[in-house]
Design an enzyme around this catalytic site. Structure first.
Site, short mmCIF file in Angstrom:
data_model
loop_
_atom_site.label_atom_id
_atom_site.label_comp_id
_atom_site.label_asym_id
_atom_site.label_seq_id
_atom_site.Cartn_x
_atom_site.Cartn_y
_atom_site.Cartn_z
N GLU A 1 0.48 -1.21 -0.10
CA GLU A 1 0.39 0.47 -0.19
C GLU A 1 1.01 1.24 -0.10
O GLU A 1 0.68 2.25 0.68
CB GLU A 1 -0.88 -0.30 1.19
CG GLU A 1 -2.06 -0.96 0.87
CD GLU A 1 -3.30 -1.38 2.38
OE1 GLU A 1 -3.14 -0.51 3.31
OE2 GLU A 1 -4.33 -1.37 1.83
N GLU B 1 -6.37 -8.25 -0.79
CA GLU B 1 -6.43 -8.12 0.53
C GLU B 1 -8.11 -8.08 -0.20
O GLU B 1 -8.53 -7.06 -0.55
CB GLU B 1 -6.04 -6.85 1.40
CG GLU B 1 -4.72 -7.23 1.52
CD GLU B 1 -3.54 -6.14 2.76
OE1 GLU B 1 -5.18 -4.87 3.62
OE2 GLU B 1 -2.82 -5.80 2.77
#
Ligand code: P53
Length: 479
Positions: free
Chosen positions: A178, A377
């Site tokens: 991320e 995710e």
């Protein structure tokens, strides 16, 4: 039955990160990471980030769910669900405790040898993130994290060591988790977990972020180049937190602002995938005099080290309104323009639930990058209740995942998206990254531990465990 199946070889599995489940924070030579200096918070209380580990504070990642000593039992449960892959990270501080050590820590390397062997025993393919919010804290103190160009070399040494050691046991890699979270450049958590600096100690935090993220992108590109030399069969991806930002209305001011926000969240993956900065971001950086240090060599490395695929997390969408700020203000302050979406519900942690947004995401990323995608995710944090007989009924989790899998299957079936796999987040309950809570649960497997760190650590199967097992067994047809 939906009538849809995923392509043959689709990587169904689950995802975790070392610091959120391993525990054993100071065993077998492991050093202190940035996750080890974050205290427990809650939905309305941010985690405190301390300068080093302080007496008397509650640091939930220190013991987490003790996967370090339970991994055999846990991988067995994942195998029982039929996992084809398991995404985790390599704790940087197990391999290089201080980050600038000359030689790696053999005990740390050995742990992951054993973990990957355990996965392969069941035909589970490891999917590995190199830097998942786990920078050695020593690099923060001594070098200012990624504000310092030197840290590129330390990261590359770590990456190269892992690539060489696990060249025959790991095929799928991601360089930084991320990386785009720091688009919220004023965020204490985002900047520490991504780049390893204290944001309130920066003279111009926005400028610092552009420079630090640039160094990370260079570090990632060098790692990709070296990784492919070590094993040409490696698939090395980037990893972004993909969040659609919709215009709150069809007022062109909102539409323009939403486009601007998407540009300023997407540039990280643009550089990873294209090897160059997008025009609007480059122009903004130039205009404001940010990111002063970029060399011709950097630009070449970025070109040569583009990623093989785009890994991304998908949890929710956002909505932006130009009521308080328009693009003519020439400022990027994403939290300030984000408002609730009246069409969508939220979780107990105020995360908007938007399964259709996942189809939007898959199309957006395919159009933009023309590369294979990997949903690494997805999920919803929720409170679970253990019944008197020990069972755990979690229909809310099943509903959330079902709707998202439907969106994913439509994107593959109707829109031609090239999707490698799907690994829902926190397949076993673990410490929340954002809040440090145990009670914000994502798992198919329940772990008996509470927010005060109490519990037996006993693992048990939730209803969703049996549901997901069927999903995998039917290759996505039986939802
Ligand atoms: P938690 C913010 C927004 C979206 C994803 O998050 C985020 C975050 C950081 O909190 O992080 C990713 O635990 C991250 C995981 C994290 C997971 O999403 O705050 O890659 O480490 O646990 C869920 O509910």
């Amino acid at each position: 039955m939906t009538g849809y199946k995923m392509p043959k070889g689709f990587l169904w599995g689950g995802a975790v990160a070392a610091h959120q489940l391993e525990g054993a924070w100071n065993e077998d030579g492991k050093g202190v990471s940035v996750a080890d200096v974050m205290t427990a918070g809650s939905v309305d209380k941010p985690r405190e980030i301390t300068h080093g580990v302080k007496e008397g504070k509650n640091y939930p990642n220190h013991s987490a769910i003790d996967f370090y000593h339970h991994y055999k039992e846990d991988i067995k449960l994942m195998a029982e669900m039929g996992f084809k892959c398991f995404r985790t990270s390599i704790a940087w501080t197990r391999i290089f405790p201080n980050g600038d050590d000359k030689e790696p820590n053999e005990a740390g390397l050995k742990f992951y040898d054993d973990l990957f062997a355990e996965c392969h025993k069941y035909g589970i393919e490891p999917v590995i993130t190199l830097a998942h919010f786990e920078m050695p804290y020593h690099l923060v103190e001594k070098y200012g994290g990624f504000t310092n160009r030197k840290v590129i070399d330390f990261y590359v040494r770590f990456a190269e060591t892992c690539f060489k050691r696990y060249k025959d046991s790991v095929k799928y890699w991601m360089t930084f988790n991320e990386i785009d979270n720091q688009a919220d450049w004023a965020g204490k958590f985002q900047t520490m977990t991504n780049s390893g600096y204290f944001v309130d100690e920066q003279e111009n935090p926005e400028a610092t972020m552009f420079q630090a993220a640039h160094y990370e992108l260079v570090a990632s590109a060098i790692a990709v180049i070296k990784g492919h030399q070590i094993n040409p069969n490696f698939k090395i991806g980037c990893m972004i937190n993909f969040t659609p930002f919709y215009p709150a209305t069809s007022d062109p001011e909102d539409v323009l602002l939403a486009q601007r926000v998407m540009q300023f969240r997407s540039w990280f993956s643009d550089v990873h995938c294209w090897g160059e900065y997008p025009k609007a971001v480059e122009a903004y950086i130039e205009r404001h005099g940010y990111r002063k240090d970029i060399t011709e060599e950097d630009r070449q490395v970025l070109k040569d080290g583009t990623v093989d695929y785009v890994g991304f997390s998908y949890y929710s969408s956002n909505n932006v309104s130009a009521d308080t700020m328009t693009i003519d203000d020439d400022k990027i302050d994403i939290p300030a323009v984000t408002i609730a979406n009246k069409y969508l519900k939220q979780t107990d942690w105020n995360w908007t639930i938007d399964p259709k947004g996942l189809r939007w995401a898959l199309n957006f990323l395919t159009d933009r990058y023309h590369k294979p995608l990997f949903i690494v995710e997805n999920g919803m944090g929720a409170y679970d209740k253990v019944e008197a007989d020990g069972s755990i009924h979690d229909p809310y989790r099943i509903d959330y995942l079902r709707e998202h899998i439907i969106a994913m299957e439509r994107a593959v079936e109707f829109d031609g998206v090239d999707l490698m796999g799907y690994t829902p987040w926190g397949c076993i309950d673990l410490v929340s990254a954002g809040t440090g809570q145990m009670s914000k649960r994502y798992g198919f497997i329940y772990v008996d531990k509470d927010d005060d760190g109490k519990g037996t650590l006993k693992r048990s199967r939730k209803d969703s465990f049996y549901w997901y097992k069927n999903v995998i067994a039917s290759n996505g047809e039986d939802l």
